[in-house]
Enzyme design. Structure first.
Site, PDB file in Angstrom:
ATOM      1  N   GLU A  67      82.093  50.591  28.389  1.00  0.00           N
ATOM      2  CA  GLU A  67      82.559  48.629  28.749  1.00  0.00           C
ATOM      3  C   GLU A  67      81.005  48.759  27.379  1.00  0.00           C
ATOM      4  OE1 GLU A  67      82.577  46.000  31.402  1.00  0.00           O
ATOM      5  OE2 GLU A  67      82.691  46.860  33.105  1.00  0.00           O
ATOM      6  N   GLY A  70      82.700  42.010  40.128  1.00  0.00           N
ATOM      7  CA  GLY A  70      82.131  41.613  40.164  1.00  0.00           C
ATOM      8  C   GLY A  70      81.402  41.688  41.491  1.00  0.00           C
ATOM      9  N   ARG A  88      92.166  39.613  43.588  1.00  0.00           N
ATOM     10  CA  ARG A  88      92.768  40.167  42.747  1.00  0.00           C
ATOM     11  C   ARG A  88      94.579  40.527  43.133  1.00  0.00           C
ATOM     12  NH1 ARG A  88      91.361  43.426  40.270  1.00  0.00           N
ATOM     13  NH2 ARG A  88      89.419  42.310  38.797  1.00  0.00           N
ATOM     14  N   GLU A  90      77.797  49.888  30.156  1.00  0.00           N
ATOM     15  CA  GLU A  90      78.512  50.531  31.918  1.00  0.00           C
ATOM     16  C   GLU A  90      79.743  51.010  31.556  1.00  0.00           C
ATOM     17  OE1 GLU A  90      78.518  46.840  34.698  1.00  0.00           O
ATOM     18  OE2 GLU A  90      80.580  47.782  34.929  1.00  0.00           O
ATOM     19  N   ASP A 148      90.141  47.787  35.816  1.00  0.00           N
ATOM     20  CA  ASP A 148      90.932  46.560  35.907  1.00  0.00           C
ATOM     21  C   ASP A 148      91.234  46.113  35.052  1.00  0.00           C
ATOM     22  OD1 ASP A 148      87.966  45.725  35.003  1.00  0.00           O
ATOM     23  OD2 ASP A 148      87.760  44.578  36.656  1.00  0.00           O
ATOM     24  N   THR A 149      90.562  46.252  33.414  1.00  0.00           N
ATOM     25  CA  THR A 149      90.567  45.579  32.376  1.00  0.00           C
ATOM     26  C   THR A 149      91.835  46.569  32.116  1.00  0.00           C
ATOM     27  OG1 THR A 149      89.339  46.786  31.262  1.00  0.00           O
ATOM     28  CG2 THR A 149      88.527  44.345  31.826  1.00  0.00           C
ATOM     29  N   SER A 208      82.271  47.005  42.055  1.00  0.00           N
ATOM     30  CA  SER A 208      83.156  46.801  41.821  1.00  0.00           C
ATOM     31  C   SER A 208      83.627  45.419  41.484  1.00  0.00           C
ATOM     32  CB  SER A 208      84.358  47.992  41.927  1.00  0.00           C
ATOM     33  OG  SER A 208      85.330  46.869  43.021  1.00  0.00           O
TER      34      SER A 208
END
Length: 274
Positions: free
Chosen positions: A145, A40, A242, A157, A164-165, A38
């Site tokens: 996505e 990245g 984050r 995906e 998150d977005t 997750s």
């Protein structure tokens, strides 16, 4: 594969030998991802032959689930990418407004809602999201996505959880992606989602190796109307993490994004030694 959804070219690999063969077949440049991760983590781009071994090591050492199988994906020519938050509940399937976003090394930095799209592209995106989530089954929110090129939509995906977005929904809707997920999982109906208007988010990513992070100048961060901040309370950072998000609303997506960026630039983050 079962649903026949349009995707980028891809190959799976479980060993370094399989990985090298997959890269050769897909071609450079290509994206390498652990199949379980997750934000990245473990993802990289191989642009030249010298990158191949480095990308393999990144995938094995950086994934959230440790070493294991990877996917090698060919580059896709697209105009923009979206997350279509799709909710399956006892009242059927419901969609949030499409979320546009920018990622850096596979990790989200900015997102906004709604992403402008043609009606044909939006309808196609919803068809693909419905197919993949119906096939997976279950209740809850799915982050689907998708790459968009004109009216063409390519599946990228799916995350069977809040995305998150989608944190932008904490200010853009009457029910955030987290509230929608909880309601659906509890077996409660989601008859409709009320969208308030153009909104944006800006991730607060902190770098370093520390268990002491201070956030200052919040009075300036929150000086404009329509701005909120969420600090996640995560205990430490190793590398980059984050640690919060800034949220903003305005009359247009462009204005909301600019407002979120101004608030982000006003924020002061102090990374203290352990």
């Amino acid at each position: 594969e079962e649903l026949g959804l349009p995707t980028s070219r891809y190959k799976f690999a479980s060993t370094f030998e399989e990985f090298k063969a997959a890269v050769e077949e897909i071609g450079l440049p290509c994206v390498i991802k652990p199949i379980m991760s997750s934000s990245g983590h473990g993802q990289s781009v191989a642009r030249k032959p010298e990158d191949i071994e480095r990308s393999w090591h990144i995938s094995q050492e950086g994934g959230r689930a440790g070493a294991g199988r990877v996917i090698v994906e060919g580059f896709v020519d697209f105009d923009y990418e979206i997350t279509l938050l799709t909710v399956r509940s006892c009242s059927g399937t419901t969609y949030c407004e499409p979320v546009g976003h920018i990622q850096v090394d596979g990790d989200y930095r900015y997102s906004w809602q709604p992403q402008p799209m043609t009606s044909n592209a939006l309808n196609r995106a919803r068809e693909i999201a419905r197919k993949i989530t119906d096939a997976l089954g279950g209740y809850g929110i799915f982050g689907v996505e998708l790459f968009i090129k004109g009216d063409d939509v390519i599946f990228s995906e799916v995350s069977p959880r809040p995305h998150d977005t989608g944190m932008v929904t904490m200010i853009s809707q009457d029910l955030s992606e987290f509230g929608l997920h909880a309601r659906a999982l509890l077996g409660l109906p989601v008859p409709a989602i009320r969208f308030y208007g153009p909104s944006a988010s800006r991730a607060i990513v902190v770098e370093g190796d520390t268990d002491k992070v201070e956030f200052e100048n919040l009075e300036q961060v929150l000086a404009e109307p329509g701005v909120q901040i969420r600090i996640f309370g995560k205990p430490e950072v190793k590398g980059h993490r984050r640690m919060g998000v800034i949220l903003a609303t305005d009359e247009s997506v462009e204005a909301a994004r600019a407002k979120a960026e101004r608030a982000y630039n006003a924020l002061k983050v102090n990374v203290l030694p352990r």
